[in-house]
Design a protein around this motif. Structure first.
Motif, PDB file in Angstrom:
ATOM      1  N   SER A 123       0.809  -1.335  -0.070  1.00  0.00           N
ATOM      2  CA  SER A 123       0.037   0.165   0.067  1.00  0.00           C
ATOM      3  C   SER A 123       0.732   1.263  -0.185  1.00  0.00           C
ATOM      4  O   SER A 123       2.112   1.300   0.479  1.00  0.00           O
ATOM      5  N   GLN A 124       0.413   2.325  -0.358  1.00  0.00           N
ATOM      6  CA  GLN A 124       0.864   3.716  -0.520  1.00  0.00           C
ATOM      7  C   GLN A 124       1.445   4.071   0.912  1.00  0.00           C
ATOM      8  O   GLN A 124       2.358   4.477   1.034  1.00  0.00           O
ATOM      9  N   SER A 125       0.656   3.762   1.984  1.00  0.00           N
ATOM     10  CA  SER A 125       0.851   4.158   3.355  1.00  0.00           C
ATOM     11  C   SER A 125       2.302   3.432   3.931  1.00  0.00           C
ATOM     12  O   SER A 125       3.002   3.991   4.263  1.00  0.00           O
ATOM     13  N   THR A 126       2.107   2.116   3.392  1.00  0.00           N
ATOM     14  CA  THR A 126       3.238   1.205   3.944  1.00  0.00           C
ATOM     15  C   THR A 126       4.626   1.772   3.325  1.00  0.00           C
ATOM     16  O   THR A 126       5.558   1.989   4.085  1.00  0.00           O
ATOM     17  N   ILE A 127       4.521   1.887   1.995  1.00  0.00           N
ATOM     18  CA  ILE A 127       5.691   2.341   1.183  1.00  0.00           C
ATOM     19  C   ILE A 127       6.083   3.772   1.727  1.00  0.00           C
ATOM     20  O   ILE A 127       7.378   3.701   2.086  1.00  0.00           O
ATOM     21  N   SER A 128       5.273   4.625   1.836  1.00  0.00           N
ATOM     22  CA  SER A 128       5.625   5.826   2.552  1.00  0.00           C
ATOM     23  C   SER A 128       6.363   5.822   4.043  1.00  0.00           C
ATOM     24  O   SER A 128       7.274   6.418   4.123  1.00  0.00           O
ATOM     25  N   ASN A 129       5.898   4.846   4.846  1.00  0.00           N
ATOM     26  CA  ASN A 129       6.216   4.613   6.179  1.00  0.00           C
ATOM     27  C   ASN A 129       7.749   3.904   5.935  1.00  0.00           C
ATOM     28  O   ASN A 129       8.996   4.378   6.415  1.00  0.00           O
ATOM     29  N   TYR A 130       7.970   3.081   4.879  1.00  0.00           N
ATOM     30  CA  TYR A 130       9.297   2.484   4.691  1.00  0.00           C
ATOM     31  C   TYR A 130      10.426   3.342   4.166  1.00  0.00           C
ATOM     32  O   TYR A 130      11.414   3.398   4.423  1.00  0.00           O
ATOM     33  N   MET A 131       9.850   4.147   3.395  1.00  0.00           N
ATOM     34  CA  MET A 131      10.701   5.209   2.512  1.00  0.00           C
ATOM     35  C   MET A 131      11.397   6.285   3.604  1.00  0.00           C
ATOM     36  O   MET A 131      12.332   6.621   3.605  1.00  0.00           O
ATOM     37  N   GLY A 132      10.043   6.416   4.558  1.00  0.00           N
ATOM     38  CA  GLY A 132      10.573   7.639   5.595  1.00  0.00           C
ATOM     39  C   GLY A 132      11.713   6.803   6.475  1.00  0.00           C
ATOM     40  O   GLY A 132      12.700   7.491   6.860  1.00  0.00           O
ATOM     41  N   LEU A 133      11.764   5.722   6.935  1.00  0.00           N
ATOM     42  CA  LEU A 133      12.464   4.831   7.814  1.00  0.00           C
ATOM     43  C   LEU A 133      14.091   4.887   7.136  1.00  0.00           C
ATOM     44  O   LEU A 133      15.109   5.191   7.640  1.00  0.00           O
ATOM     45  N   LEU A 134      13.765   4.701   5.727  1.00  0.00           N
ATOM     46  CA  LEU A 134      14.941   4.343   4.876  1.00  0.00           C
ATOM     47  C   LEU A 134      15.769   5.828   4.853  1.00  0.00           C
ATOM     48  O   LEU A 134      16.879   5.895   5.100  1.00  0.00           O
ATOM     49  N   LYS A 135      15.086   6.923   4.672  1.00  0.00           N
ATOM     50  CA  LYS A 135      15.566   8.328   4.597  1.00  0.00           C
ATOM     51  C   LYS A 135      16.185   8.888   5.935  1.00  0.00           C
ATOM     52  O   LYS A 135      17.221   9.138   6.026  1.00  0.00           O
ATOM     53  N   GLN A 136      15.453   8.641   7.195  1.00  0.00           N
ATOM     54  CA  GLN A 136      15.999   8.740   8.378  1.00  0.00           C
ATOM     55  C   GLN A 136      17.182   8.079   8.831  1.00  0.00           C
ATOM     56  O   GLN A 136      18.179   8.457   9.576  1.00  0.00           O
ATOM     57  N   ALA A 137      17.303   6.752   8.196  1.00  0.00           N
ATOM     58  CA  ALA A 137      18.662   5.982   8.557  1.00  0.00           C
ATOM     59  C   ALA A 137      19.602   6.383   7.444  1.00  0.00           C
ATOM     60  O   ALA A 137      20.710   5.915   7.754  1.00  0.00           O
ATOM     61  N   GLY A 138      19.386   7.320   6.601  1.00  0.00           N
ATOM     62  CA  GLY A 138      20.401   7.819   5.634  1.00  0.00           C
ATOM     63  C   GLY A 138      20.851   6.913   4.299  1.00  0.00           C
ATOM     64  O   GLY A 138      21.766   7.238   3.585  1.00  0.00           O
ATOM     65  N   PHE A 139      19.813   5.931   3.860  1.00  0.00           N
ATOM     66  CA  PHE A 139      20.086   5.152   2.780  1.00  0.00           C
ATOM     67  C   PHE A 139      19.398   5.663   1.429  1.00  0.00           C
ATOM     68  O   PHE A 139      19.929   5.190   0.333  1.00  0.00           O
TER      69      PHE A 139
END
Length: 100
Positions: free
Chosen positions: A53-69
């Motif tokens: 889902s869009q919300s799951t991907i948005s969450n995942y991408m936010g986590l990857l962004k915060q982690a610096g990946f």
């Protein structure tokens, strides 16, 4: 570099796959003509490939962004993601320094 945050972000097979997929733009459909000059991949293409889902991907991408990946860039209504190669290297250097 927050190792705990980075390791946590990678502690999910889909998030690891996303980072892997972003190594090569050809893992996704071609960019729309109006986006051809932009770096990265539209979040919609990531969502489609992951089949989540869009919300799951948005969450995942936010986590990857915060982690610096990944790096996110907004272009109008679109968000494009690309790998942050410098931070990925820094993560592996930090892990190596801590564990070896």
């Amino acid at each position: 570099m927050n190792l705990e945050r980075s390791i946590s972000a990678l502690n999910n097979p889909v998030r690891r796959k996303i980072v892997e997929w972003l190594k090569d733009r050809s893992n996704f459909p071609p960019a729309l003509p109006e986006h051809e000059g932009l770096e990265g991949v539209c979040v919609g293409y990531i969502q489609e490939k992951a089949n989540l889902s869009q919300s799951t991907i948005s969450n995942y991408m936010g986590l990857l962004k915060q982690a610096g990946f990944v790096i996110a860039e907004r272009h109008g209504q679109w968000t494009f993601y690309r790998r942050d190669e410098d931070n990925i290297k820094a993560f592996f250097d930090a892990v190596q320094k801590e564990l070896l």
